[in-house]
Design a protein around this motif. Sequence first.
Motif: not given
Lengths: 398, 367
Positions: B193-207
Amino acid sequence: MRLIYLVVLALLASPILLAPMAAAASDDDDEVDEEITSREFSFRAGDGVKIGDYRVELISVVSVMDGLIEVKVWRRASDFEDWRVMEDHRDASFDDGAERGGLTLTVIDIFDEETVRMRAEYRSDYGYPQKYVTERAMAPKNLPKLAVQTTVDRTDISSGDEVKVTITVTNTGNDTARDVTIQDSPPLSQFRYLAGYPPKIKNQLSPGESDLAVYSMVAVTEGEVNMPATVARYADSKSTIYSASSPSISIEIKPKRMPDLVLKVDPPVPIKRGGEGPINITVENNGDASAYRVEVKAEVKSDGKSLEVVKGSLDESFFEIPPGGSETYSATVKGSRSGSYAINLKASYQGDGEMIQKETAFEVTVLEREYKYLYYLPVLPILIIGFWLFRRYKEYKY
Amino acid sequence: MLNVLMLGIGQCGNRILDAVNRESFGGSSKLSKYYSRQKFPSRVETLAINTAVNDLKELKFTAAKDRLHVPNLHGVGANRSIGKQGFWDNREMIMEEIEKRGDFDIAFVMTSASGGTGSSFTPLIIHELRERYKNITVVAVMVLPFREEGSIYLQNAAFSMRDIMEVESDGIILVDNQYLKRLSGDIKTAYDKINDMVAERILFLIESLDSEMLSVTDLGDFKTVMRGGLGMGTLGFYESDKKTTSLTSAIEGSIKPGGLLYPANVYEDAARAMIIIQGSRESLDVDEITKSVEKLSSKIGQVFKGIVIKKGRPKVLSVFTLGQVPDLEMLYAQAAQAIQDEKGRKTRAKKQLDDAFAYIEDLEEIY
Ligand SMILES: Nc1nc2c(ncn2[C@@H]2O[C@H](COP(=O)(O)OP(=O)(O)O)[C@@H](O)[C@H]2O)c(=O)[nH]1
Ligand SMILES: [Mg+2]
């Protein structure tokens, strides 16, 4: 020598002595003033000496350094029994001493942990001291005895492999082994020691007890290595030192394991002009170590679009191919002009830190246009999907 | 288009990277890698680095060529000294693997602060990236351990955080396992869950950094935010459901403790922030956004805002750096205590041994 003098003297003296003695005996019946003689003898722990009805038994040498021994003196058919620790060069009276019909014993010399020389004084009519073996001596002695066993978990290794050495020390004797130390040969230059070296084991081992030490090492050279015996030193309760050792072990270190990749291509079926054909490539590791970072690159000797890869790729990379393992992948090529096309495959991979290159070559033939295979066409999409899935699988398989 | 490098180092880093790769496949289906293609908002290169082959094998959505095994004869354990040595021994090999992926504008280096490989490699890799790429922005994503994981982890976390500060990354994004574990029962699902949260946020940021934004924020602004305060901060996120349609409450939601990856009181501790709002054209009211961001600015200080038009419900990402980090200070206190305890134990043991040796002082072996 002295003994002979004494005997001769006694023989010479007896006719002279006997007369007055007989007279004295008749004179005084009770207060027999027997002569006292003195004799020396050596005996060993467990031995006994008979002097008349007396029995003197050497139980043990308590301490050579301090000059102490333990004896047991008893008289047959009576309840006299005396256990005593005697100091050397000091007279000790038993059963009231020689003057009163008993024994006076003196330790003259202690040779070692087993042997003692002693002087006994007693009434001369008891005769010569006679040796006998006590029951005690026949009973097994209580001594520790160690058995050492050295084993390695494998004797057939390659340079770079790890070997686990186990040293087992067992006390098969019936007394505690003390001050136990083991000495493994000085570190062998053929190995690098990782953990547990030098091996240590318990300081004391009770009868039946065993202990083990384990260490591991990595072979750094190749060739035959003889691991010398492991020696255990230990002492018994009297600080006598013993040693025991294990048989030596020989280990054969084989040369470093290396990967050996072989590139194999299923002989491609000739493809018809404008048609497509699969190329199946297998990368096989016939070596005895993993090949890492395998990179296969293909070079197609074709001008432009005469022969081109349309599906998949002839290039692939694999992170690891274990020894005995193989990887297979496929690509589809399309031939637009008839002819033979040479394809060079180059594999580079990493084995034991160095990059290794392997090459192979094969040919793809493109035929003149022909339509009779047309009915294979429906199968093609399925094949393509299959290849595609397979390729995806490979791409993400690690 | 931004050139983005994402490195996942050590087991934790590898897994987060795998989560990023999975996210990029679009679906969350296990089979998505068979039918879908990875889509990144920018040119993103991912690379998982580890000394443990098994950790690399465990990954599912990261291409084989993007998994780099660094051979280290006896592994790293949780020993950072061995880890550092392992990096030095393989530095050229590792950096070559990165450099052959081209030039980069920004790098995210993701790792746990407390393990062996990630925590020791990361500062050194950041240093190398700084040396080799002229204009790169390097952001470390550091995962802090569960506090009950033991003294070695605490101590590793303490020292690796210091190392990272010393190599001067452009900022640290903190992720706190301890804080986030409340999200799930068992460790495995918590990790996922933590990993997903981090992944989602960082991709959001990059986008967001790479999009044509209605209101301009770019890599430079992001860098400014990350360099604020102590140079460390975290990410907050809020995705509105149908009921709460108010943009103001969505923006506030993104900085509420419940939405953060690291416990902080944004109003009091934040130094600089960036708020990125994504949503459909109809749902975004620029005036409302401006107003609520201004309200925030009055409390925090510099707040950048970004607005990205994209179909779907409004989502808000907050990025901020902190001026004070009480929770991290507490971790350091715990680590110091743990090190003291360990030292004490060692001296006691040493003393006992010395006392024992005293018995045979001046004596010789007799045979
Ligand atoms: N959030 C998260 N934390 C993890 C994960 N795996 C390990 N950790 C944490 O990372 C720390 C261990 O570091 P790890 O990455 O396994 O060590 P390394 O592989 O030697 O770098 C512990 O504090 C774990 O709680 C994961 O998948 N997600
Ligand atoms: Mg781990």
